[in-house]
Design a protein around this motif. Sequence first.
Motif: not given
Lengths: 258, 266, 174
Positions: A209-212, A238-251
């Motif tokens: 996600v970050i690199v993209w 955007y990358a930071s928000l995506a990381i935190l959002g995805l982290d919740f989903v993945l967790t």
Amino acid sequence: MEILQRLGRNTIDTFASIGAASLMLYGALIAIPKWKNIRLTVEQMYVVGVQSLLIILVSGLFIGMVMALQGYTILVNYGAEGSLGPMVALSILRELGPVVTALLFAGRAGSALTAEIGLMKATEQLSSLEMMAVDPLRRIVSPRFWAGVISMPMLAIIFSAVGILGGHLVGVDWLGVDAGSYWSIMQSTVDWNEDVINGVIKALVFAVVIVWIALFKGYSCIPTSEGISKATTETVVYASLAILGLDFVLTALMFGIS
Amino acid sequence: MTDNIITVENMSFSRGQRTIYDNISLNVKRGKITAIMGPSGIGKTTLLKLIGGQLIPSVGKVEFAGQDVHRISRSSLYQLRKKMGMLFQSGALFTNMSVFDNVAFPLREHSELSEDIIHTLVLLKLEAVGLRGAHDLMPSELSGGMARRAALARAIALDPELIMYDEPFAGQDPISLGVLLELIKSLSQALQLTSIVVTHDVTEVLSIADYVYILANKTIIGEGTPEEIQQSESALVQQFLEGKPNGPVPFHFPAKDLASEFIGNQ
Amino acid sequence: MTSRKNEILVGLFVALAIIAGLLLALRVANQGMAGNGETYKLNARFDNIGGLKARSSVKVGGVVVGRVSRIYLHEQDLIPVVELEIASEYQNTFPDTSSLSILTSGLLGEQFIGLQPGFIFPEDLEMIEEDKVCDNAPYSDCPYLTNGEEILDTKSALVLEDLIGQFLFNQGNE
């Protein structure tokens, strides 16, 4: 009425940029990898991986130390300071390792990628590549993508290992938790697949996600100094928000439902 | 050989709402220097990008060596581009490589030549632009004129049939300008190159060009050999050649009437 | 080209990541080379499993031999069934007569399953040697615990509330 109109336009714009970003990635990754591209990827791994190493090592160490310190003051109330090992290890392996590494990576390497590609666009280097019959997606974007996707999970693993050692430093060497129980209870609690591999999978997803985002923001930025600075900021946000959002989903997917 | 290497037929191009070109046609003859002139901001660079296939016209077609640039497959387009060189306004050298590596870049990408041969070829190309001594400098260490010459060496590295110069004289001191003029002329003669020079420096270009097109108001307002152009009766062409501030090309950007702008809003 | 130095540094970076991965594998997760190897399954019913959870360890005299893989409620009997995964190196090791009990490490520690190995009748030992009943499946005659077998002798977890209740009840009777 005007609000509705704007909403509609924004929605269409969002889909358009998702589509453009997907096409960019497709164009970059469709090519059959050649030996030359592997060399380019290694070169980029130096930029995104090796140059991010120091910040990862230092923050990993300190986060491990802080975790141990915080954990100790709570656990000692229950006489359970023996559980310091698993506490530090689990929180770092499952959460802090991938997430903090990803946030640092977005700030350190992601913004640099955006700025670099943005500047190449502004100085017509991308255009001139095209005119030299070299596809900038394959020559510039693709090696950077792979380098980021390979480097970031490695950084996360290093971060986790250093963090656990940092926890050992504070917990065992400084606060006097028994070294044997620090490691052995950790070993009996931490599961390779459940904790370590899941953490690495998280890191891998964040990396993509970050690199993209970083590459797309650079590639599609308005080629002026203002446009590049805006794109760089957007990458980090955007990358930071995506990381935190995805982290919740993945967790939730990995640990929430069992 | 006097056939046309590039034919632009009834091409229109617009960016967003703004029309850049409205139904223009032009031909570039093989082995000649063709100049395309016009006031700044009318999209002369856009024309080069249309020829290079980086932009797609809304109507009409562009042919290069008999092939329609915008209707052939992507891989054929890339093959075609190996026959074109382009000198960008900024030079567009890769900032992370030395001058030598910049010039060697297209050779390394597109040929299977050994490093030894590439070394020789690169030094020859640099010799042609007079920068052999600067081969291990980084682009940031070059002056503007030198950067442009280095980029020129890179553009001719693959021995293209066509080379497009985008504003080669902009912002150059008189000496660099003279050097560049001489280079364009000698390269075109020595290598049988076809050259397209996009510029708004009238006198310089008229001294070397074989044929001239003048663009303004989205279309071609004049064409011919330099002599024909200078004797043109078109007011527009004369305004451009003599650099008059006002005339058919207005000094003011299109706007509302001054009085109504101030009074009308109250 | 200056990329030689960069290549070396990238190599070091990769090496560092591998070392960190090994550290996580061997010291943190105790993933020995054989740790993720083959296992075989056993079932056991308990009246009450207390705080036992999936992934709790199965120990014999303190040595970890396996883990709890699943806990579910038996559909008809409505009592908890615990599924155990025992490392294959302990195949044909524990007799049929072994018993399980749910134990707690320390006063507040986590719960685990203690496996108390049983005994084998001498004539069964002879049978193994002669008929080789444990060498080829199905193992129904094998006197050792084998894949899918149920351990019948189980002791439930000690629940503190029950203990206290019992204690008070006994006191009241006196």
